[in-house]
Enzyme design. Structure first.
Site, PDB file in Angstrom:
ATOM      1  N   SER A 247      -1.769  -2.729   3.875  1.00  0.00           N
ATOM      2  CA  SER A 247      -0.933  -3.914   3.549  1.00  0.00           C
ATOM      3  C   SER A 247      -0.514  -4.709   4.790  1.00  0.00           C
ATOM      4  O   SER A 247      -0.479  -5.944   4.712  1.00  0.00           O
ATOM      5  CB  SER A 247       0.263  -3.540   2.665  1.00  0.00           C
ATOM      6  OG  SER A 247       1.133  -2.641   3.293  1.00  0.00           O
TER       7      SER A 247
ATOM      8  N   CYS B   4       0.866  -1.185   0.000  1.00  0.00           N
ATOM      9  CA  CYS B   4       0.000   0.000   0.000  1.00  0.00           C
ATOM     10  C   CYS B   4       0.904   1.236   0.000  1.00  0.00           C
ATOM     11  O   CYS B   4       2.075   1.136  -0.382  1.00  0.00           O
ATOM     12  CB  CYS B   4      -0.968  -0.015   1.179  1.00  0.00           C
ATOM     13  SG  CYS B   4      -0.184  -0.013   2.809  1.00  0.00           S
TER      14      CYS B   4
HETATM   15  P1  4NP Z   1      -1.798   2.768   4.094  1.00  0.00           P
HETATM   16  O1  4NP Z   1      -2.490   4.092   4.681  1.00  0.00           O
HETATM   17  O2  4NP Z   1      -1.248   3.144   2.741  1.00  0.00           O
HETATM   18  O3  4NP Z   1      -2.917   1.806   4.008  1.00  0.00           O
HETATM   19  O4  4NP Z   1      -0.720   2.377   5.079  1.00  0.00           O
HETATM   20  C1  4NP Z   1      -1.883   5.336   4.741  1.00  0.00           C
HETATM   21  C2  4NP Z   1      -0.959   5.603   5.726  1.00  0.00           C
HETATM   22  C3  4NP Z   1      -0.387   6.858   5.808  1.00  0.00           C
HETATM   23  C4  4NP Z   1      -0.741   7.828   4.894  1.00  0.00           C
HETATM   24  C5  4NP Z   1      -1.654   7.561   3.904  1.00  0.00           C
HETATM   25  C6  4NP Z   1      -2.218   6.296   3.819  1.00  0.00           C
HETATM   26  N1  4NP Z   1      -0.163   9.113   5.003  1.00  0.00           N
HETATM   27  O5  4NP Z   1      -0.545   9.999   4.199  1.00  0.00           O
HETATM   28  O6  4NP Z   1       0.697   9.354   5.857  1.00  0.00           O
END
Ligand code: 4NP
Length: 165
Positions: free
Chosen positions: A15, A8
């Site tokens: 993920s 992800c």
């Molecule tokens: P993930 O979710 O890709 O499912 O781990 C996210 C985690 C952090 C961020 C965005 C999505 N972020 O912008 O920091």
């Protein structure tokens, strides 16, 4: 031995959830010697961090343990070492396609391509994607689990040859 990598953006919500859910299913079927999995993020922003506490709590309520997982960024070696690299959404898939050499692109797929029913609808902008729950409410993490459980069953059936034709 098959090696599966779930990917992800941050490797702290979707993920690692997929890694925990899929690993539990592998263990329940005593397939640890045949199937291994890991997870990673296309971003390095959260590298070294534990998963998001909201993801950990939602997973724990369904009996999955994410406590030992730590975020890492995707490495170019991953494309050689893993047999399947499964992206949670189309943006992550596009990023992986840019990173991977042409000889490895056949390993890259959307994770929800292994799901059935509503989780795997084509033709609309949300079909085949696990939506990013990071900026949403707690329901988003349960929705991630619903989709991940569905696709994990389909992936395991695919790997063990018991998928419906
Ligand atoms: P993930 O979710 O890709 O499912 O781990 C996210 C985690 C952090 C961020 C965005 C999505 N972020 O912008 O920091």
């Amino acid at each position: 031995m098959k090696h599966i990598l779930f990917v992800c953006l941050g490797n702290i919500c979707r993920s690692p959830t997929a890694e925990a859910v899929f690993r539990q299913r592998v263990q329940q079927r005593h397939l640890e010697q045949q199937i291994r999995c890991d997870s990673a993020g296309t971003s390095r922003e959260h590298s070294g961090e534990a998963p998001d506490p909201r993801a950990v709590a939602a997973a724990r309520r369904r009996g999955y343990d994410m406590s030992s997982l730590r975020a890492r960024q995707v490495r170019v070696e991953d494309f050689e070492q893993f047999d399947l690299v499964l992206a949670m959404d189309k943006q992550n898939l596009a990023n992986l396609q840019r990173l991977a050499g042409p000889e490895y692109r056949h390993k890259l797929k959307l994770f929800l391509s292994f799901a059935d029913g509503d989780a795997n609808t084509n033709g609309d902008s949300t079909g085949q994607e696990v939506p990013d729950p990071y900026y949403g409410g707690p329901d988003g993490f349960d929705h991630v689990l619903d989709l991940v459980e569905n696709a994990s069953d389909g992936l395991l059936d695919h790997l063990t040859g018991s998928a419906a034709p």
